[in-house]
Design a protein around this motif. Structure first.
Motif, PDB file in Angstrom:
ATOM      1  N   UNK A  37      18.750  60.247  62.724  1.00 30.94           N
ATOM      2  CA  UNK A  37      17.940  61.338  63.224  1.00 30.94           C
ATOM      3  C   UNK A  37      18.351  61.626  64.659  1.00 30.94           C
ATOM      4  N   UNK A  38      17.934  62.775  65.182  1.00 33.28           N
ATOM      5  CA  UNK A  38      18.198  63.077  66.581  1.00 33.28           C
ATOM      6  C   UNK A  38      17.024  63.820  67.180  1.00 33.28           C
ATOM      7  N   UNK A  39      16.889  63.638  68.485  1.00 29.76           N
ATOM      8  CA  UNK A  39      15.783  64.273  69.193  1.00 29.76           C
ATOM      9  C   UNK A  39      16.278  64.805  70.524  1.00 29.76           C
ATOM     10  N   UNK A  40      16.196  66.118  70.675  1.00 32.42           N
ATOM     11  CA  UNK A  40      16.545  66.769  71.932  1.00 32.42           C
ATOM     12  C   UNK A  40      15.300  66.828  72.814  1.00 32.42           C
ATOM     13  N   UNK A  41      15.462  66.970  74.122  1.00 33.54           N
ATOM     14  CA  UNK A  41      14.309  67.028  75.024  1.00 33.54           C
ATOM     15  C   UNK A  41      13.332  68.121  74.631  1.00 33.54           C
ATOM     16  N   UNK A  42      12.065  67.759  74.523  1.00 37.08           N
ATOM     17  CA  UNK A  42      11.038  68.727  74.203  1.00 37.08           C
ATOM     18  C   UNK A  42      10.967  69.147  72.752  1.00 37.08           C
ATOM     19  N   UNK A  47      16.000  65.172  61.154  1.00 33.31           N
ATOM     20  CA  UNK A  47      16.933  64.493  60.259  1.00 33.31           C
ATOM     21  C   UNK A  47      18.349  65.001  60.483  1.00 33.31           C
ATOM     22  N   UNK A  48      19.310  64.076  60.462  1.00 33.46           N
ATOM     23  CA  UNK A  48      20.722  64.439  60.557  1.00 33.46           C
ATOM     24  C   UNK A  48      21.457  64.082  59.271  1.00 33.46           C
ATOM     25  N   UNK A  49      21.340  62.816  58.857  1.00 32.90           N
ATOM     26  CA  UNK A  49      22.072  62.353  57.672  1.00 32.90           C
ATOM     27  C   UNK A  49      21.381  61.127  57.097  1.00 32.90           C
ATOM     28  N   UNK A  50      21.568  60.907  55.806  1.00 27.03           N
ATOM     29  CA  UNK A  50      21.017  59.740  55.139  1.00 27.03           C
ATOM     30  C   UNK A  50      21.990  59.207  54.121  1.00 27.03           C
ATOM     31  N   UNK A  51      21.822  57.942  53.770  1.00 26.26           N
ATOM     32  CA  UNK A  51      22.722  57.306  52.816  1.00 26.26           C
ATOM     33  C   UNK A  51      21.955  56.277  52.007  1.00 26.26           C
ATOM     34  N   UNK A  52      22.234  56.236  50.718  1.00 24.59           N
ATOM     35  CA  UNK A  52      21.577  55.272  49.842  1.00 24.59           C
ATOM     36  C   UNK A  52      22.092  53.863  50.094  1.00 24.59           C
ATOM     37  N   UNK A  53      21.398  52.869  49.503  1.00 27.43           N
ATOM     38  CA  UNK A  53      21.740  51.473  49.772  1.00 27.43           C
ATOM     39  C   UNK A  53      23.182  51.165  49.418  1.00 27.43           C
ATOM     40  N   UNK A  54      23.693  51.793  48.376  1.00 24.70           N
ATOM     41  CA  UNK A  54      25.059  51.515  47.923  1.00 24.70           C
ATOM     42  C   UNK A  54      26.094  52.353  48.655  1.00 24.70           C
ATOM     43  N   UNK A  55      25.633  53.395  49.337  1.00 30.55           N
ATOM     44  CA  UNK A  55      26.561  54.328  49.951  1.00 30.55           C
ATOM     45  C   UNK A  55      27.058  55.394  48.992  1.00 30.55           C
ATOM     46  N   UNK A  56      26.529  55.371  47.766  1.00 31.20           N
ATOM     47  CA  UNK A  56      27.038  56.280  46.766  1.00 31.20           C
ATOM     48  C   UNK A  56      26.564  57.717  46.903  1.00 31.20           C
ATOM     49  N   UNK A  57      25.447  57.902  47.573  1.00 34.53           N
ATOM     50  CA  UNK A  57      24.898  59.255  47.755  1.00 34.53           C
ATOM     51  C   UNK A  57      24.578  59.459  49.229  1.00 34.53           C
ATOM     52  N   UNK A  66      29.995  69.224  56.848  1.00 38.52           N
ATOM     53  CA  UNK A  66      31.383  69.521  57.117  1.00 38.52           C
ATOM     54  C   UNK A  66      31.885  69.008  58.457  1.00 38.52           C
ATOM     55  N   UNK A  67      30.970  68.578  59.319  1.00 36.84           N
ATOM     56  CA  UNK A  67      31.367  68.051  60.631  1.00 36.84           C
ATOM     57  C   UNK A  67      31.030  66.567  60.790  1.00 36.84           C
ATOM     58  N   UNK A  68      29.901  66.145  60.244  1.00 34.93           N
ATOM     59  CA  UNK A  68      29.444  64.757  60.373  1.00 34.93           C
ATOM     60  C   UNK A  68      29.612  64.044  59.033  1.00 34.93           C
ATOM     61  N   UNK A  69      29.873  62.744  59.120  1.00 38.10           N
ATOM     62  CA  UNK A  69      29.971  61.917  57.926  1.00 38.10           C
ATOM     63  C   UNK A  69      29.221  60.614  58.152  1.00 38.10           C
ATOM     64  N   UNK A  70      28.292  60.307  57.263  1.00 35.63           N
ATOM     65  CA  UNK A  70      27.585  59.038  57.311  1.00 35.63           C
ATOM     66  C   UNK A  70      28.250  58.081  56.333  1.00 35.63           C
ATOM     67  N   UNK A  71      28.356  56.826  56.742  1.00 34.69           N
ATOM     68  CA  UNK A  71      28.938  55.811  55.868  1.00 34.69           C
ATOM     69  C   UNK A  71      28.316  54.472  56.230  1.00 34.69           C
TER      70      UNK A  71
END
Length: 125
Positions: A37-42, A47-57, A66-71
């Motif tokens: 997650x991210x929080x800007x001032x004020x 939410x930014x990104x999430x990943x399942x326990x296995x990393x499969x989803x 297209x710019x960020x990748x969660x792993x």
């Protein structure tokens, strides 16, 4: 619950890349769903990104697709957020979060029960 520690933030220019890491304590990391997650001032924490326990989803908010990748690397108890083509509007404190077991809605902050202390990402134009 696990304890989470983020790292990898910093000051970069627009178009640059950063990789955030979130190291988790405990022996059952592989059973935890993870989110960034991210929080800007004020502003609210978003939410930014999430990943399942296995990393499969994986899940992403539209503005980072297209710019960020969660792993994750369950052997290292670590989840990553690779951020490419950074924009000034990506400037925020970035937090990782966890919840053991299935997650119905990765986008909801209330789903998660452990949070890191955050790492600052600043993107200059």
């Amino acid at each position: 619950q696990v304890q989470l520690v983020e790292s990898g933030g910093g000051l970069v220019q627009a178009g640059d890349s950063l990789r955030l890491s979130c190291a988790a304590s405990g022996r059952t990391f592989s059973s935890y769903a993870m989110g960034w997650f991210r929080q800007a001032p004020g502003k609210e924490r978003d939410f930014v990104a999430g990943i399942t326990w296995s990393g499969g989803v994986t899940y992403y908010t539209d503005s980072v697709k297209g710019r960020f990748t969660i792993s994750r690397d369950n052997a290292k108890n670590t989840v990553y957020l690779q951020m490419n083509s950074l924009k000034p509007e990506d400037t925020a404190v970035y937090y990782c979060a966890s919840r053991r077991g299935p997650v119905a809605n990765y986008y909801d902050t209330k789903v998660y029960n452990s949070w890191g202390q955050g790492t600052q990402v600043t993107v200059s134009s």
